[in-house]
Design a protein around this motif. Structure first.
Motif, PDB file in Angstrom:
ATOM      1  N   PHE B  93       0.811  -1.218   0.000  1.00 26.81           N
ATOM      2  CA  PHE B  93       0.000   0.000   0.000  1.00 26.81           C
ATOM      3  C   PHE B  93       0.845   1.269   0.000  1.00 26.81           C
ATOM      4  O   PHE B  93       0.334   2.359  -0.170  1.00 26.81           O
ATOM      5  N   LYS B  94       2.146   1.081   0.227  1.00 28.82           N
ATOM      6  CA  LYS B  94       3.005   2.263   0.373  1.00 28.82           C
ATOM      7  C   LYS B  94       2.968   3.144  -0.862  1.00 28.82           C
ATOM      8  O   LYS B  94       3.033   4.360  -0.772  1.00 28.82           O
ATOM      9  N   GLY B  95       2.855   2.475  -2.040  1.00 29.62           N
ATOM     10  CA  GLY B  95       2.898   3.252  -3.273  1.00 29.62           C
ATOM     11  C   GLY B  95       1.528   3.592  -3.834  1.00 29.62           C
ATOM     12  O   GLY B  95       1.424   4.067  -4.955  1.00 29.62           O
ATOM     13  N   VAL B  96       0.485   3.311  -3.050  1.00 26.92           N
ATOM     14  CA  VAL B  96      -0.862   3.527  -3.585  1.00 26.92           C
ATOM     15  C   VAL B  96      -1.393   4.899  -3.194  1.00 26.92           C
ATOM     16  O   VAL B  96      -1.331   5.287  -2.034  1.00 26.92           O
ATOM     17  N   GLN B  97      -1.881   5.627  -4.179  1.00 33.77           N
ATOM     18  CA  GLN B  97      -2.591   6.869  -3.835  1.00 33.77           C
ATOM     19  C   GLN B  97      -3.689   7.087  -4.862  1.00 33.77           C
ATOM     20  O   GLN B  97      -3.455   7.543  -5.969  1.00 33.77           O
ATOM     21  N   LEU B  98      -4.907   6.745  -4.460  1.00 29.87           N
ATOM     22  CA  LEU B  98      -6.032   6.879  -5.378  1.00 29.87           C
ATOM     23  C   LEU B  98      -6.735   8.198  -5.149  1.00 29.87           C
ATOM     24  O   LEU B  98      -6.570   8.837  -4.110  1.00 29.87           O
ATOM     25  N   SER B  99      -7.537   8.552  -6.133  1.00 28.96           N
ATOM     26  CA  SER B  99      -8.398   9.718  -5.932  1.00 28.96           C
ATOM     27  C   SER B  99      -9.477   9.351  -4.921  1.00 28.96           C
ATOM     28  O   SER B  99     -10.016   8.249  -4.964  1.00 28.96           O
ATOM     29  N   PRO B 100      -9.805  10.233  -3.991  1.00 27.69           N
ATOM     30  CA  PRO B 100     -10.851   9.935  -3.016  1.00 27.69           C
ATOM     31  C   PRO B 100     -12.165   9.524  -3.687  1.00 27.69           C
ATOM     32  O   PRO B 100     -12.893   8.684  -3.162  1.00 27.69           O
ATOM     33  N   TYR B 101     -12.435  10.093  -4.851  1.00 23.96           N
ATOM     34  CA  TYR B 101     -13.722   9.790  -5.490  1.00 23.96           C
ATOM     35  C   TYR B 101     -13.772   8.360  -6.003  1.00 23.96           C
ATOM     36  O   TYR B 101     -14.842   7.794  -6.173  1.00 23.96           O
ATOM     37  N   LEU B 102     -12.616   7.777  -6.208  1.00 24.26           N
ATOM     38  CA  LEU B 102     -12.557   6.370  -6.548  1.00 24.26           C
ATOM     39  C   LEU B 102     -12.523   5.533  -5.266  1.00 24.26           C
ATOM     40  O   LEU B 102     -13.148   4.478  -5.166  1.00 24.26           O
ATOM     41  N   ALA B 103     -11.797   6.049  -4.278  1.00 24.60           N
ATOM     42  CA  ALA B 103     -11.604   5.282  -3.043  1.00 24.60           C
ATOM     43  C   ALA B 103     -12.903   5.150  -2.246  1.00 24.60           C
ATOM     44  O   ALA B 103     -13.131   4.121  -1.601  1.00 24.60           O
ATOM     45  N   ILE B 104     -13.762   6.160  -2.308  1.00 27.98           N
ATOM     46  CA  ILE B 104     -14.997   6.109  -1.504  1.00 27.98           C
ATOM     47  C   ILE B 104     -15.882   4.928  -1.913  1.00 27.98           C
ATOM     48  O   ILE B 104     -16.275   4.130  -1.053  1.00 27.98           O
ATOM     49  N   PRO B 105     -16.177   4.774  -3.208  1.00 23.77           N
ATOM     50  CA  PRO B 105     -16.964   3.572  -3.563  1.00 23.77           C
ATOM     51  C   PRO B 105     -16.236   2.272  -3.239  1.00 23.77           C
ATOM     52  O   PRO B 105     -16.857   1.304  -2.800  1.00 23.77           O
ATOM     53  N   ILE B 106     -14.904   2.258  -3.425  1.00 22.45           N
ATOM     54  CA  ILE B 106     -14.163   1.037  -3.072  1.00 22.45           C
ATOM     55  C   ILE B 106     -14.339   0.746  -1.583  1.00 22.45           C
ATOM     56  O   ILE B 106     -14.574  -0.399  -1.177  1.00 22.45           O
TER      57      ILE B 106
END
Ligand SMILES: Nc1ncnc2c1ncn2[C@@H]1O[C@H](COP(=O)(O)OP(=O)(O)OP(=O)(O)O)[C@@H](O)[C@H]1O
Ligand SMILES: [Mg+2]
Lengths: 296, 342, 235
Positions: B93-106
């Protein structure tokens, strides 16, 4: 050898307290099918009563007796004020009420007393230690064991030998039939809450005796402990609750010795996971309660 | 059909009105309150989906809110902050940075997946066993959140969650949740589940597999909770596991009980009333504290009042303010009655 | 002494008893007959206070007891033997009997005397004194619940299908005992499937059908005019 003795004392003193906690929860559950979330707050009430009487100069035993009496009164009053009016409506309503009442009492303590710990008066005995066969142990552990033995014996005697005790056992299996023999429902229920309060009061003093002070959330842990012990012991059996208390103490104490520090943090997750598994396997708890089925 | 549309329109209208008021007033505090209200609404609606249709009290709900909040946080905390915010984070997960708008549904899906995996066997249980297991589940989730420091930073506050939730987003999701809850209630599953709530024996006799129906509701509820939690995380930007425990459970449950657990209308009305009352009481607490009338800080007043209100509602009106009919149905009935009488 | 007027009993939407009126005079044995589901048990439980009457009134010696609690009804002198034979299975026979005399617990001598009478009537109970009631046979349990009910010294005894599921020999014993109780002056309301046997001991009888009284009269009349077979098959 010393380790065995140490371990036994640990299990018995913790188990004694757990058994009393579980018994106080089950006595009400058995009769009303009510999981009383406000049970932990009876312990809190005991603690604050003791704290408030701190400066009174009364002998400690008198203060302790008053504190226990307050828990009894609160237990019975909770039933009158909160549960009695909703009891006829639905079991969910009663459960939510008990949860709300628990929050109410905790926050009332926050509001009217303080969020910060308050020291309670304790006799010197509670902080002394004794040496038994090479094992050094706090006197309060022995006090806890003694209190549990005495209370459990008196309780067992009362449930078998007094008419009220027999009536309560009957009401736990078939409340309506008990009423159809003339046993007043309200007497049984109030007695159950009074006993619950008495047990919570005594446990409260022993429990607070370990910590020395009281905070609004003091009842949460005993409540959770009582939940688990009850589930292990079978939710409708008084003997089961006691056994469940000691078993849980055995599990807890063993885990304390066995688990690494890293895993120990997850102890609650383990024990509560165990609770879920037990309930799935046996929704009435691990040990069987009194039979409700009738032979015909 | 008209009554369902009417219900949706009226309740959705409430939310839109709230947004409009907040925009017009343009006061920061009000904006914050309105956003919080929308997030609470999502959570309350989730709880309504399960409790209202199945009739079973669930304590685990807020645990899934936590799952959602932490999932979204782990996925979105900026790379350069991750080392500080989550020092023990797993390498993947160290290299993961998603957009919040994608992360919220996930986050919602993760919460739903966790619920789906854990809860299926639990759905067989009713009464006290169901309550204790759901409570135990909350404790388990809480313990894991408090101690799994690799992804939660342990009992300490997790900070650095990017701010992404604003009033429009929260309100939009709340309206979607509203429609979802109404649609579920009227769906085949929802109807059957409500039939089983009213008469478990008869529903069982019809050959319905009740645990399966309950499970669907539970998973949907967890989806709502996960999304609500993620939105909340991206609004508040720092939180600790204690945010997802008994206090929050109490507040959300209080909103639902006061409004009426059996109806979506109840969930909405309860959320509005309790949020309003809470904000009023909190500012009272605040002014009492700043006026230093009492030697100690005044805290706990809001909870005391909410608890009393809950108990009063349960005693006086056990089904809540809207115990059985949705607002749309009430209006349609009232209108047709008037027509008949004229 | 016992009088029901237009009594209704509901379970939610189900109307189990739809307005029945009946009477039992002092010392009378009244039989209540009817097919399965006719509403006999519901009627008895309603008299006993265990079910609420949705409408109508119940009077005892002219006093309105419609909304009395079960415990109040026992104090009013009404004892009930339920259809489900509700012994407390974990309690011993002795403890079950102790609860039977709960409302008279201050009258120790009287209770002890009545207990001896019960043991004379049901010697089996004396043998099983310390045994959990759940381990008794069906017939023994029936004896226990009857003895337990009588220990409250009732003026009216409600008996719900005392012969249910018992061997013929035991049934005969039970009916013999009902005869003894009747001769002692007790008022009895007897619900029975075994219509012939019930009519043989009863003074009067009511026939229930679908929650209503379909016929009533002296036991002899009912026995002569009603087709008992049809009564039970017809519903
Ligand atoms: N707890 C209950 N819930 C719903 N319906 C019930 C309940 N108890 C009884 N009934 C219904 O009420 C009606 C009357 O039942 P009741 O037990 O009084 O009949 P009964 O005459 O005693 O029958 P039986 O001879 O089989 O004992 C039946 O249709 C039954 O299905
Ligand atoms: Mg019957």
């Amino acid at each position: 050898m010393t380790f065995a003795l140490q371990f036994t004392i640990d299990v018995l003193s913790l188990g004694g307290a757990y058994a009393l906690m579980a018994l106080g929860l089950v006595i009400v559950y058995g009769i009303l099918k009510l999981v009383n979330f406000a049970y932990g707050e009876l312990i809190m009430v005991t603690g604050y009563t003791l704290f408030l009487m701190g400066g009174s100069g009364l002998p400690w035993l008198v203060m302790a007796a008053v504190a226990v009496a307050m828990a009894v009164v609160t237990g019975v009053l909770t039933d009158y004020i909160a549960f009695r009016p909703v009891r006829a409506k639905s079991i969910t309503a009663v459960l939510i009420t008990s949860f709300a009442f628990s929050t109410l009492l905790q926050n009332a303590a926050l509001l009217f007393i303080s969020p910060r710990p308050r020291n309670v008066p304790l006799p010197a005995l509670f902080s002394q230690t004794v040496e038994i066969a090479g094992v050094i142990t706090p006197v309060r552990n022995l006090v806890t064991i003694a209190a549990a033995v005495v209370l459990l014996a008196v309780f067992a005697w009362a449930m078998r030998r007094t008419v009220l005790g027999i009536a309560m056992r009957a009401a736990a299996t078939n409340f309506t039939m008990a009423r159809m023999l003339g046993i007043p429902a309200n007497l049984i229920i109030s007695s159950a809450f009074a006993i619950s309060g008495l047990l919570a009061g005594v446990v409260g003093i022993l429990w607070i005796g370990r910590i020395g002070s009281v905070v609004p959330g003091i009842g949460s842990e005993p409540l959770l402990v009582a939940f688990i012990a009850t589930v292990i012991g079978g939710m409708r059996s008084l003997e089961g609750a006691v056994l469940g208390g000691f078993l849980l103490a055995l599990i807890d104490t063993s885990l304390n010795y066995l688990l690494s520090q890293e895993l120990l943090k997850f102890r609650d997750a383990f024990t509560f996971g165990l609770v879920i598994l037990i309930l799935l396997w046996r929704p009435e708890g691990l040990l069987k309660g009194p039979a409700t089925g009738q032979r015909t | 059909m008209t009554r369902h549309l009417l219900t949706a329109a009226i309740l959705g209208g409430f939310v839109i009105l709230l947004v409009a008021c907040a925009e017009m007033l343009g006061i920061r505090v009000f904006d914050r309150i309105a956003t919080n209200l929308c997030i609470s609404l999502i959570l309350v609606l989730g709880l309504q989906v399960f409790m209202g249709n199945s009739g079973i009290l669930s304590f685990a709900h807020i645990g899934f809110m936590g799952v959602g909040a932490y999932t979204s946080a782990v996925l979105t905390i900026p790379l350069q902050m991750k080392g500080m915010a989550l020092p023990e984070l797993y390498l993947v997960f160290k290299g993961v940075q998603l957009s919040p708008y994608l992360a919220i549904p996930i986050a919602g899906l993760v919460a739903a997946a966790v619920a789906a995996a854990l809860s299926y066997p639990l759905m067989r249980l009713s009464d006290a066993a169901a309550v204790i297991t759901s409570f135990a589940l909350l404790v388990v989730l809480h313990t894991v959140m408090t101690n799994w420091s690799n992804v939660t930073n342990g009992p300490r506050t997790l900070f650095g969650v990017p701010r992404a939730t604003d009033l429009t987003l929260a309100a939009g999701v709340a309206i979607a949740a509203l429609l979802g809850a109404l649609a579920f209630k009227e769906s085949r599953t929802g109807r059957l589940l409500r039939a089983s709530r009213d008469d478990e024996v008869a529903a069982g006799a019809l050959g319905l597999h009740i645990p399966h129906l309950r499970w669907r509701a539970f998973v949907l509820a967890a989806l709502f909770a996960g999304i609500g939690g993620a939105l909340w995380g991206h609004f508040i930007t720092s939180f600790s596991p204690n945010a997802f425990y008994l206090r929050e459970t109490f507040v959300i449950l209080g909103m639902l009980v006061i409004g009426g657990a059996n109806t979506v209308t109840g969930a909405v009305v309860g959320t509005f009333i309790v949020t309003g009352a809470f904000e009023g009481l909190r500012s009272l607490e605040g002014s009492l504290n700043s006026a230093k009338i009492f030697s100690e800080q005044v805290i706990g007043l809001t909870e005391v009042v909410l608890a009393l209100a809950m108990i009063a509602v349960l005693i006086l009106r056990p089904g809540g303010l809207f115990p059985s009919r949705e607002i749309g149905a009430i209006i349609v009935r009232a209108l047709s009655k008037r027509e008949r009488s004229t | 002494m016992l009088e029901l007027t237009d009594v209704e009993v509901r379970y939610g939407a189900i109307r189990a008893v739809r307005g029945i009126s009946l009477k039992a005079e002092k010392g009378e044995l009244v039989a209540l007959l009817g097919a399965n589901g006719a509403g006999k048990t519901s009627t008895l439980m309603c008299i006993a206070g265990a079910l609420k009457a949705a409408a109508g009134t119940i009077r005892l010696d002219g006093r309105d007891v419609t909304s009395a609690t079960p415990e109040a009804m026992v104090r009013n002198g009404v004892a009930t033997v339920t259809e489900t034979r509700d012994v407390f299975p974990d309690l011993t026979v002795a403890e079950n009997l102790t609860l039977g005399s709960y409302i008279r617990r201050s009258d120790r001598a009287g209770v002890a005397e009545d207990r001896e009478k019960m043991f004379a009537l049901f010697p089996r109970l004396a043998e099983r004194y310390g045994q959990p009631a759940g381990t008794l046979s069906g017939g023994e349990q029936q004896m226990l619940v009857i003895a337990r009910a009588i220990l409250s010294r009732p003026r009216i005894l409600l008996l719900d299908e005392p012969s249910l599921g018992l061997a013929p020999v035991i049934v005969d014993q039970i009916f013999e005992m009902i005869g003894v109780l009747k001769r002692s002056g007790l008022t009895i309301v007897l619900v029975e499937q075994n219509a012939a046997k019930a009519l043989a001991v009863a003074d009067r009888a009511y026939v229930m059908r679908l929650g209503r009284i379909a016929a009533s009269g002296s036991a002899a009349e009912i026995g002569a005019t009603t087709d008992l077979g049809a009564l039970y098959l017809g519903g």
